[in-house]
Design a protein around this motif. Structure first.
Motif, PDB file in Angstrom:
ATOM      1  N   GLU A  26       3.639  -0.680   7.622  1.00  0.00           N
ATOM      2  CA  GLU A  26       2.534   0.246   7.346  1.00  0.00           C
ATOM      3  C   GLU A  26       2.861   1.709   7.632  1.00  0.00           C
ATOM      4  O   GLU A  26       2.623   2.584   6.794  1.00  0.00           O
ATOM      5  N   ARG A  30       3.024   4.656   4.799  1.00  0.00           N
ATOM      6  CA  ARG A  30       2.133   5.825   4.907  1.00  0.00           C
ATOM      7  C   ARG A  30       2.949   7.122   4.980  1.00  0.00           C
ATOM      8  O   ARG A  30       2.573   8.140   4.377  1.00  0.00           O
ATOM      9  N   ASP A  33       4.263   7.963   1.546  1.00  0.00           N
ATOM     10  CA  ASP A  33       3.203   8.538   0.715  1.00  0.00           C
ATOM     11  C   ASP A  33       3.014  10.025   1.032  1.00  0.00           C
ATOM     12  O   ASP A  33       2.847  10.850   0.120  1.00  0.00           O
ATOM     13  N   TRP A  59      -4.386   0.594   1.214  1.00  0.00           N
ATOM     14  CA  TRP A  59      -4.452   1.690   2.175  1.00  0.00           C
ATOM     15  C   TRP A  59      -4.753   3.042   1.526  1.00  0.00           C
ATOM     16  O   TRP A  59      -4.735   4.069   2.197  1.00  0.00           O
ATOM     17  N   LEU A  61      -3.003   4.803  -0.771  1.00  0.00           N
ATOM     18  CA  LEU A  61      -1.826   5.671  -0.816  1.00  0.00           C
ATOM     19  C   LEU A  61      -1.527   6.030  -2.267  1.00  0.00           C
ATOM     20  O   LEU A  61      -0.843   5.312  -2.977  1.00  0.00           O
ATOM     21  N   VAL A 318       3.495   7.672  12.168  1.00  0.00           N
ATOM     22  CA  VAL A 318       3.685   8.120  10.789  1.00  0.00           C
ATOM     23  C   VAL A 318       4.326   9.508  10.769  1.00  0.00           C
ATOM     24  O   VAL A 318       5.256   9.760   9.993  1.00  0.00           O
TER      25      VAL A 318
END
Length: 337
Positions: A26, A30, A33, A59, A61, A318
């Motif tokens: 994840e 992210r 993206d 999500w 994205l 992230v």
């Protein structure tokens, strides 16, 4: 922390192709993206395309569609990569069957093969993988840069004490890889960390201090002798590099102390790159700076590999991945020069 925005700007100015082999994780997806939305780099995701698209939709994205997605189980270049890998590792006894297994079932090996065959410029992993998992394919496939025999980790350290380094920014090495470097390895670490200071931190003039518990002969011990020898070797490797040792940390950083302990040094009191004698010192030192001095540490950035391959903490955020993409892109730009 303006330096991080400068690194991002340099990455955007000459976009590089960065592989993210943990694409179904994840935080990684992210971050990819965000990179694509900001047009900072070209992203190559390794994973199941249907899963990646499903997760991106789940999500929200919206920029993942700009990425190149490589399915390791249905890759038209799998056999080409397997043959190349088997040839590279032939002396180590690797068979074509073993190579096929790696390029279809180990995304980190596949990513390094993409780089080796000029399909990408750098790779980042570690959100799910260990440092050993990240380094192994890099060293087996991409190998060390010319003249370098050991990989090391450079760290950007942001201090609130703006009088140190470059407005509070220092670069340290090695803080991640080689536990007890010999004199030659320590010299290589110094040269590589100075290059990281130029490429990533943007230092116009790295000033390298070879740290020890001794300053200019104030103590006698074999570990001090190693730092002295490393200093000599580093001068031979990079004659134009501003570097001095052995220096205690206060002599390296504080002008008033430098005047007393090393009055004839051009580096003492003005160092912006700190080279520690072993990994133990580096790891303890930067974490003490973080916890007791409220310094911010970015990295480590892996140094000495012919093309950049970087490692993340499994506890990364992230933003950590986003900025590591920018750092890896700057390293890739430099590797092409």
């Amino acid at each position: 922390m303006d330096l991080l925005q400068q690194i991002v700007a340099r990455a955007k100015a000459d976009k590089q192709r960065i592989v993210l082999p943990e694409a179904e994780e994840e935080r990684t997806l992210r971050a990819a993206d965000k990179v694509l939305a900001d047009d900072m780099a070209e992203i190559i995701l390794i994973g199941n395309p249907d899963n990646i698209k499903k997760l991106a939709k789940e999500w929200g994205l919206g920029s993942i569609g700009k990425a190149t997605i490589i399915d390791p189980m249905n890759n038209p270049k799998s056999e080409e990569y397997a043959e190349k890998l088997a040839e590279l590792r032939k002396k180590k006894g690797m068979t074509i069957e073993q190579a096929r297994e790696l390029v279809t079932k180990n995304n980190l090996y596949l990513g390094c093969m993409i780089i080796k065959t000029e399909g990408a410029d750098g790779q980042i992993s570690g959100a799910l993988s260990t440092t050993g998992d990240t380094l192994r394919p890099a060293l087996q496939i991409i190998k060390c840069a010319p003249g370098v025999t050991c990989v090391s980790g450079g760290l950007l350290l942001f201090s609130q004490q703006k009088e140190f380094g470059e407005n509070g920014v220092l670069v340290m090495g090695d803080v991640a890889v080689t536990p007890v470097p010999d004199a030659r390895q320590l010299a290589e670490i110094a040269v590589c960390t100075a290059q990281t200071a130029k490429t990533i931190a943007g230092f116009a003039e790295p000033r390298v201090a070879m740290l020890s518990f001794s300053t200019k002969g104030s103590a006698k011990h074999e570990v001090v002798d190693k730092v002295v020898e490393a200093t000599k070797i580093a001068h031979e490797m990079a004659p134009d590099l501003k570097l001095d040792g052995e220096l205690q940390a206060d002599a390296a950083l504080v002008p008033s102390v430098a005047e007393k302990k090393a009055p004839n040094s051009d580096i003492a009191g003005k160092a912006n790159v700190l080279i520690v004698p072993n990994l133990e010192v580096g790891n303890i030192g930067y974490k003490l700076a973080q916890r007791l001095g409220n310094a911010v540490a970015i990295g480590p950035v892996l140094q000495g590999i012919a093309r950049p391959v970087n490692d993340l903490s499994r506890g990364c955020t992230v933003d950590d991945i986003y900025y590591m993409v920018a750092i890896t892109a700057c390293q890739a730009q430099d590797a092409k020069k």
